[in-house]
Design a protein around this motif. Structure first.
Motif, PDB file in Angstrom:
ATOM      1  N   THR A 108      -2.817   8.112   1.770  1.00 33.54           N
ATOM      2  CA  THR A 108      -1.828   7.535   0.863  1.00 33.54           C
ATOM      3  C   THR A 108      -2.041   6.038   0.714  1.00 33.54           C
ATOM      4  O   THR A 108      -1.917   5.486  -0.395  1.00 33.54           O
ATOM      5  CB  THR A 108      -0.406   7.797   1.396  1.00 33.54           C
TER       6      THR A 108
ATOM      7  N   ALA B  37      -3.255   4.091  -2.864  1.00 35.60           N
ATOM      8  CA  ALA B  37      -2.130   3.374  -3.480  1.00 35.60           C
ATOM      9  C   ALA B  37      -2.639   2.054  -4.051  1.00 35.60           C
ATOM     10  O   ALA B  37      -3.622   1.489  -3.577  1.00 35.60           O
ATOM     11  CB  ALA B  37      -1.033   3.112  -2.456  1.00 35.60           C
TER      12      ALA B  37
ATOM     13  N   PRO C  18       3.239   2.824   3.574  1.00 33.70           N
ATOM     14  CA  PRO C  18       3.908   4.034   3.090  1.00 33.70           C
ATOM     15  C   PRO C  18       4.882   4.577   4.142  1.00 33.70           C
ATOM     16  O   PRO C  18       4.615   4.512   5.341  1.00 33.70           O
ATOM     17  CB  PRO C  18       2.765   5.015   2.844  1.00 33.70           C
TER      18      PRO C  18
END
Length: 210
Positions: free
Chosen positions: A147, A151, A209
């Motif tokens: 993630t 991102a 995250p």
């Protein structure tokens, strides 16, 4: 001749990802004024240019593989074979989780440390190429890595990202000087031109995250 490779994923949806900082560096290089327009070749986008070095003008090919990160080696191997280059003539710029944001470390050879772009390149040409490891920081837990890298950089990161890319380009004559310690000198010059930002714990936590 030297081959500079920037790693990333193709497509607008990935363009601002942390994983694409290598693409960003090559884009800055091509925009520096000494490179021609990008063309499609070797399963990627390439641009040829000249860099002034202490030894004279050095021909450089800039490459952004369009094979997606996991198959970057396909593109790199085609360019290497076409120009009859040795792996030692290749410098790959890529995101590095194990460096703080904005840091740069140059390294010849070694492992891939789980980086799928490096893994693919090593599978095709072996490990003996130069790596420009561009720090993006680590999210703190292994399960958050995917993630994190896929991102976009935070808006607050844009200044240091652009400064690092610009410094990597401006210092290239030092990298190709032919000196035995050229990579170390290049690294030091990039960090002089673009000192890494200092983040406090709250800034870092806000970007990670959840």
């Amino acid at each position: 001749m030297h081959l500079i490779v920037g790693l990333g994923n193709p497509g607008a949806q990935y363009a601002k990802n942390r994983h694409n900082i290598g693409f960003m560096m090559v884009d800055a290089l091509i925009a520096s004024g000494s490179f021609g327009p990008e063309k499609k070749a070797f399963d990627g986008f390439v641009s040829e240019g000249l860099i002034d070095t202490p030894k004279g003008k050095e021909k450089v090919l800039a490459l952004k593989p369009q094979t997606y990160m996991n198959n970057s080696g396909l593109s790199v191997a085609k360019a290497l074979q076409f120009y009859k280059l040795k792996p030692e003539q290749i410098t790959v710029f890529h995101d590095e989780l194990d460096l703080a944001p904005g840091r740069l470390r140059m390294k010849m050879g070694g492992g891939h440390a789980g980086h799928n772009g490096l893994r693919s390149i090593m599978a095709h040409i072996g490990p003996n190429f130069m790596r420009g490891r561009m720090g993006i920081g680590h999210p703190g837990a292994k399960e958050l890595v995917l993630t994190w890298v896929l991102a976009d950089f935070a808006k607050s990161d844009q200044t240091w990202v652009e400064s690092l890319d610009d410094a990597c380009v401006r210092a290239l004559p030092m990298l190709f000087s032919g000196a035995p310690d050229a990579a170390d000198r290049y690294q030091a010059e990039v960090m002089r031109l673009a000192p890494a930002p200092k983040f406090d714990a709250r800034q870092l936590a806000a970007q990670k995250p959840q």
